[in-house]
Design an enzyme around this catalytic site. Sequence first.
Site, PDB file in Angstrom:
ATOM      1  N   ASP A 118       0.673  -1.017  -0.022  1.00 17.48           N
ATOM      2  CA  ASP A 118      -0.087   0.147   0.009  1.00 17.48           C
ATOM      3  C   ASP A 118       0.938   1.202   0.116  1.00 17.48           C
ATOM      4  OD1 ASP A 118      -2.621   1.238   0.344  1.00 17.48           O
ATOM      5  OD2 ASP A 118      -1.914   1.858   2.308  1.00 17.48           O
TER       6      ASP A 118
ATOM      7  N   GLU B 289       1.730   0.014  -4.896  1.00 13.46           N
ATOM      8  CA  GLU B 289       0.926   1.264  -5.314  1.00 13.46           C
ATOM      9  C   GLU B 289       1.560   2.463  -4.900  1.00 13.46           C
ATOM     10  OE1 GLU B 289      -3.279   3.313  -3.483  1.00 13.46           O
ATOM     11  OE2 GLU B 289      -1.956   2.422  -2.238  1.00 13.46           O
TER      12      GLU B 289
END
Length: 606
Positions: free
Chosen positions: A265, A302
Amino acid sequence: MLFEVWAPRAGRVELHLEGRIARTGDAGRTGDTGRTGDTGRTHPMERDPAREGWWRVAAEAVPGARYGFALDGGAPLPDPRSRRRPDGPEGLSAVSDPAGFEWRREWRGRPLPGAVLYELHIGTFTREGTFDAAAERLPHLAELGITHVELMPVCPFPGAHGWGYDGVAPWAVHEPYGGPEGLARFVDAAHGHGLGVVLDVVHNHLGPSGNHLPSFGPYFTDTHHTPWGAAVNLDAPGSDEVRAYFLGSALAWLRDYRLDGLRLDAVHALRDTRARHFLAELSAAVDALAAEVGRPLFLIGESDLNDPRTTTPREAGGHGLHAQWNDDFHHALHTLLTGERQGYYADFAAEGPHALAKTLTGGFFHDGTYSAFRGRGHGAALNTLTTPTYRLLAYAQTHDQIGNRAVGDRLSARLSPGLLACAAAAVLCSPFTPMLFMGEEWGAGTPWQYFTDHQDPELAEAVRRGRRREFAAHGWAEEDVPDPQDPATRLRSCLDWTEPAREPHAKLLDWHRRLIALRRAEPALTDPRWSATRPSVPSDGCIHFRRGPLCVVINPYGHPAEARLGPHATDCTEVVAAWRPIDPPDPDGTLRLPPETAVVLRWRDL
């Protein structure tokens, strides 16, 4: 067994071992089975002479027994490396043996090249919201043609239901989902259907509830700041052990649960000034583990930096991640289909279909160009000679792009089935690794909204007010923004599994199956060379792109259109797939398309 903890600032550390036994899945509830051996006692811990700041003690304990560490006479705190938090983030840890699970399937892994990913949230994939309930739906994904399930975070977070990005125990599994054994059962079942499993992990911050890491050591630093406050300490004093903490957690997921990959993330929030970036260290360790276990493992980042170094191999000076999400592709496709142009969509909307064409040939739309949203130049160009196309993920929808809208509306709430079919053709026939968000394959009519279950009333109210203020600034009435704490918000977000049997959902589901099967059958659709994709935008605004002998043509408009494919189109042998009935091109290469439709053609001479 040996209990260990890193607590470099403590002058005294004690192990508290209780007689209560945790039962799998019973978050917030306890079972007292009495006391055996030395349970229910306090054990003074000794400094480890071989490791600075570490404490250890050997004590007998049965699986499920709760335990914690008391620092300098304080209350017992959960083990930062525990595999179970049966009472949630604020509760004590429970003894867990990751090697105790009996795996039923042999698994050699599935590599990233050629993959089709499916992002899935355990808590809303089914109304039951458990690993076991989700596993019952795996045949649907196998039949669809999915290769890998990408699970949103499963680390413990407050309450029973939430997105999972505010977890505070990066080694443990959320108990209401089914705990460690539930995750292992899910992975084993997925492998039995030929599906790999990727897990979304969060290293850039931890949530506020139950975040006791600062009590143990310098896990955070004020040297850098992130949207969540102080940054995870990757480069300040004490950062060696902090890096080892997150690296060890990542490897444990891959090794102990036999996962196939991790989605990292917001890696742009991992602030690290050391000579070797944490991501490079992690990718090296994952590659080494892959060699050790004899199956492919991969990392997907990401990042909103559009930085080629993210996926550039380590030996070439990059971080060595195996792939990354590509929001530029999403934004270009989203603006083309919806006409939205607010915020970061503005630059993409201004270019229309040319923005999508640019991403198909270079990956990033912002590759050093000016970003009006940021007020500066942004990104850098990928080296298309050395970066295979599968290193970028393509998608029309994700949890972020749906759930971070005011009412969590999917594309299906605004677009016709024809436009949803256009989105599917763009994603599944693109040169990138495609990813679907759960329910997208049938145009799910359910929203996917932001929901929480904070047990702290003050935190719950702060989240509620913050969410409503955020969207009020963009013109939404506060009463129209769903209350994250209302259980109905989560229930609205659960998939309706009766939809796939009804129209228009059934037709969309069949369209996705056909496109995925085509991708699997046609080597040109997984060709990793950038030169193998040739997009074109005719004057009428339609877009078509060649993938070897195939040509994908998309008309995203509400009126018929003509795509001029050139004289070579007369060699077209067949319409491979079409959302609506369509005739082959005219002798002059003109293809007449109905409104809001997509078609895949094949040529004889290629």
